[in-house]
Design a protein around this motif. Structure first.
Motif, PDB file in Angstrom:
ATOM      1  N   SER A  98      35.170  -0.451 -30.866  1.00 47.39           N
ATOM      2  CA  SER A  98      34.371   0.041 -31.994  1.00 47.39           C
ATOM      3  C   SER A  98      32.998   0.536 -31.538  1.00 47.39           C
ATOM      4  O   SER A  98      32.401   1.408 -32.160  1.00 47.39           O
ATOM      5  N   THR A  99      32.511   0.006 -30.417  1.00 47.02           N
ATOM      6  CA  THR A  99      31.217   0.455 -29.880  1.00 47.02           C
ATOM      7  C   THR A  99      31.311   1.891 -29.398  1.00 47.02           C
ATOM      8  O   THR A  99      30.357   2.660 -29.526  1.00 47.02           O
ATOM      9  N   LEU A 100      32.481   2.272 -28.872  1.00 42.08           N
ATOM     10  CA  LEU A 100      32.676   3.659 -28.444  1.00 42.08           C
ATOM     11  C   LEU A 100      32.606   4.601 -29.643  1.00 42.08           C
ATOM     12  O   LEU A 100      32.025   5.686 -29.556  1.00 42.08           O
ATOM     13  N   GLN A 148      29.505   8.523 -32.895  1.00 41.69           N
ATOM     14  CA  GLN A 148      28.892   8.855 -34.177  1.00 41.69           C
ATOM     15  C   GLN A 148      27.378   8.954 -34.074  1.00 41.69           C
ATOM     16  O   GLN A 148      26.755   9.765 -34.758  1.00 41.69           O
ATOM     17  N   HIS A 149      26.790   8.159 -33.209  1.00 44.20           N
ATOM     18  CA  HIS A 149      25.337   8.214 -33.008  1.00 44.20           C
ATOM     19  C   HIS A 149      24.894   9.612 -32.552  1.00 44.20           C
ATOM     20  O   HIS A 149      23.807  10.062 -32.874  1.00 44.20           O
ATOM     21  N   GLU A 186      32.476  12.932 -35.076  1.00 41.40           N
ATOM     22  CA  GLU A 186      33.223  12.202 -36.100  1.00 41.40           C
ATOM     23  C   GLU A 186      33.750  10.882 -35.569  1.00 41.40           C
ATOM     24  O   GLU A 186      33.809   9.892 -36.279  1.00 41.40           O
ATOM     25  N   GLY A 187      34.172  10.884 -34.328  1.00 43.98           N
ATOM     26  CA  GLY A 187      34.713   9.688 -33.714  1.00 43.98           C
ATOM     27  C   GLY A 187      34.776   9.846 -32.219  1.00 43.98           C
ATOM     28  O   GLY A 187      34.328  10.859 -31.655  1.00 43.98           O
ATOM     29  N   PHE A 188      35.347   8.854 -31.568  1.00 47.89           N
ATOM     30  CA  PHE A 188      35.383   8.863 -30.109  1.00 47.89           C
ATOM     31  C   PHE A 188      36.228  10.008 -29.562  1.00 47.89           C
ATOM     32  O   PHE A 188      35.874  10.620 -28.551  1.00 47.89           O
ATOM     33  N   SER A 189      37.327  10.341 -30.224  1.00 50.95           N
ATOM     34  CA  SER A 189      38.200  11.427 -29.737  1.00 50.95           C
ATOM     35  C   SER A 189      37.468  12.760 -29.675  1.00 50.95           C
ATOM     36  O   SER A 189      37.665  13.534 -28.725  1.00 50.95           O
ATOM     37  N   SER A 190      36.633  13.047 -30.655  1.00 51.48           N
ATOM     38  CA  SER A 190      35.901  14.323 -30.626  1.00 51.48           C
ATOM     39  C   SER A 190      34.851  14.331 -29.519  1.00 51.48           C
ATOM     40  O   SER A 190      34.606  15.362 -28.900  1.00 51.48           O
ATOM     41  N   LEU A 191      34.248  13.181 -29.239  1.00 55.67           N
ATOM     42  CA  LEU A 191      33.322  13.079 -28.103  1.00 55.67           C
ATOM     43  C   LEU A 191      34.078  13.275 -26.795  1.00 55.67           C
ATOM     44  O   LEU A 191      33.622  13.975 -25.882  1.00 55.67           O
TER      45      LEU A 191
END
Length: 165
Positions: A63-65, A70-71, A75-80
């Protein structure tokens, strides 16, 4: 960089993301700072790993990822993760590109000598790319660390694997 509703600039490439992470790193909460350090030190792992494996390696919860992504406006980790994957695609030409560069787009006229010369030219380009991407200070630190090491283990993936064997 794209803008979100809250006017947070979302990085569109790895260099932009790296710059923003470094600018904001001091203000990040401890766990997000931990993810930032891991992401910048291990970009290939971020590109190819699963959230669970990356979280384990970074010593954080999955959840930290998501919070980290998001920070920075994702939208979420996958987009990063797509930013890290794009970095690899841009850095490494595909086989089709390499064949076209090697043959000048005419496969029928290739001779042994021209194939060899093409490989040598490609190797020169790769070395030039490495030379321009390595920071001398970081390289010097790495040399000193390796010189002081009692044992050095080589681990390689993908195309580098045969070299380490």
């Amino acid at each position: 960089m794209a803008e979100t509703e809250n006017s947070i600039a979302i990085p569109q490439d790895f260099d932009g993301l790296k710059t923003i992470i470094l600018e904001r790193k001091a203000q990040l909460p401890k766990r997000l700072r931990q993810v930032a350090a891991y992401a910048l030190d291990n970009p290939d792992e971020i590109a190819f790993g699963t959230a669970a494996s990356i979280a384990t390696s970074a010593d954080v919860q999955p959840s930290t990822l998501v919070r980290f992504a998001q920070h920075f406006g994702f939208e979420g980790f996958s987009s990063l993760q797509q930013i890290f994957r794009a970095r690899l695609r841009e850095r490494t030409p595909g086989y089709d590109e390499r064949l076209k560069a090697l043959s000048g787009n005419d496969h029928s006229k290739l001779e042994s000598g021209s194939i060899f010369n093409g490989f040598v030219a490609a190797a020169h380009r790769s070395l030039d790319n490495i030379a321009s991407s390595v920071e001398p200070e970081a390289f010097e630190r790495a040399v000193n660390i390796l010189a002081a090491a009692e044992t050095i283990y080589l681990v390689a993936k993908r195309r580098s694997y045969p070299i380490s064997g």
